[in-house]
Design a protein around this motif. Structure first.
Motif: not given
Length: 317
Positions: A53-64
């Motif tokens: 879950i933190p890894a997926l959040f990091t991936i998504v947040a890196s595009f914001f």
């Protein structure tokens, strides 16, 4: 008695024409067993909640674009990554980290193999030597940094004192902060000092699994110690060397404590992990911080898989 009952009571004919009853395992074969899933579920949930879950959040947040001083949070595509590769500080820290990885992985692996060869044979004081060897790895990185800051000190440092007493230098030298290559090398010596014990134990564990009969056969064939090392020890220790190199890659790519304690925020020794800290918690640009963390993670995975592909070989005794 109906036909279904008769079929269930028909004995199973085994080899030689002997009749035997169906085993309880065969009767339960078609039944769904929930116990293995119940035992695995807590671990799976723990891994998902702690890592995925933190890894997926990091991936998504890196595009914001997520800047605490410039709200609101909004999607900006690859802009964070573009800004990182246009940042002089990030590019400088990338170059520093490349040197950290190359020097750290190669030197720690060579030293690990060397020490493992020495420790493989039993001798008086071997256990004590292993215990002393583990000490640098057991100490926190901050403690190692503080110890070595006194060793590298330009006024009262142990290195300057030794070099002066041996008449190798005339005046005390500044090892940290002035020359970039010297700064990185001094910091990496501390890192190698800390990660080599674990690498040695990993290689030693793999080396101790080699049967003594192989060494006896090689000696009977007239093999020299050096030839036996290259033909027997090194190939059969490949799994341990692979794991040691992977952990060294992870440690050197994520180096933070040593350069920060020894050299502060100076760019001469800053690593990518330090830049992640500066961008995220000093500049409060969390979007770029997430993006840089994602880059470090991807590079770690690629290098680890590359080492597994190039170094690892299945061992058959």
């Amino acid at each position: 008695m109906n036909s279904d009952t008769r079929i269930k009571n028909v004995p199973v004919v085994g080899p030689g024409g002997r009749a035997k009853l169906a085993s309880p395992r065969a009767k339960r074969r078609g039944r769904f067993d929930i116990l293995p899933y119940a035992l695995v579920t807590p671990l799976a949930l723990f891994i998902i909640s702690l890592a995925l879950i933190p890894a997926l959040f990091t991936i998504v947040a890196s595009f914001f674009k997520d800047q605490a001083l410039n709200p609101p949070v909004r999607f900006n595509g690859f802009e964070n990554f573009v800004n990182l590769f246009n940042d002089a500080g990030v590019l400088s820290s990338m170059g520093n980290t490349v040197i950290y990885v190359l020097v750290g992985v190669i030197l720690s692996t060579v030293l690990a193999v060397f020490f493992a060869v020495i420790l493989r044979k039993k001798f008086l004081g071997r256990s004590l030597l292993i215990a002393v060897l583990i000490l640098p790895w057991a100490l926190p990185g901050v403690v190692n940094g503080i110890i070595w800051s006194n060793i590298w000190d330009s006024n009262t440092g142990l290195v300057n004192s030794l070099l002066t007493s041996m008449h190798l230098i005339d005046t005390y030298q500044v090892f940290l902060g002035q020359n970039k290559f010297m700064t990185i090398l001094a910091i990496e010596m501390v890192q190698v000092w800390q990660i080599t014990p674990l690498s040695t134990l990993l290689v030693l564990a793999s080396m101790q699994n080699i049967p003594d009969e192989l060494y006896e056969a090689a000696s009977l064939d007239g093999g020299s110690p050096w030839k036996v090392f290259w033909s027997v020890t090194l190939p059969l220790t490949a799994p341990g060397i692979t794991i040691a190199m992977v952990q060294a890659v992870i440690a050197t790519l994520n180096i933070f404590d040593q350069p920060y304690i020894l050299n502060g925020a100076a760019s001469t020794g800053a690593s990518l992990t330090m830049q992640t800290y500066f961008i995220s918690f000093q500049n409060l640009d969390f979007g770029q911080g997430y993006a840089l963390s994602l880059i470090i993670t991807i590079v770690t995975l690629v290098l680890s898989l590359g080492i597994l592909k190039l170094v690892y070989r299945p061992v058959e005794y």
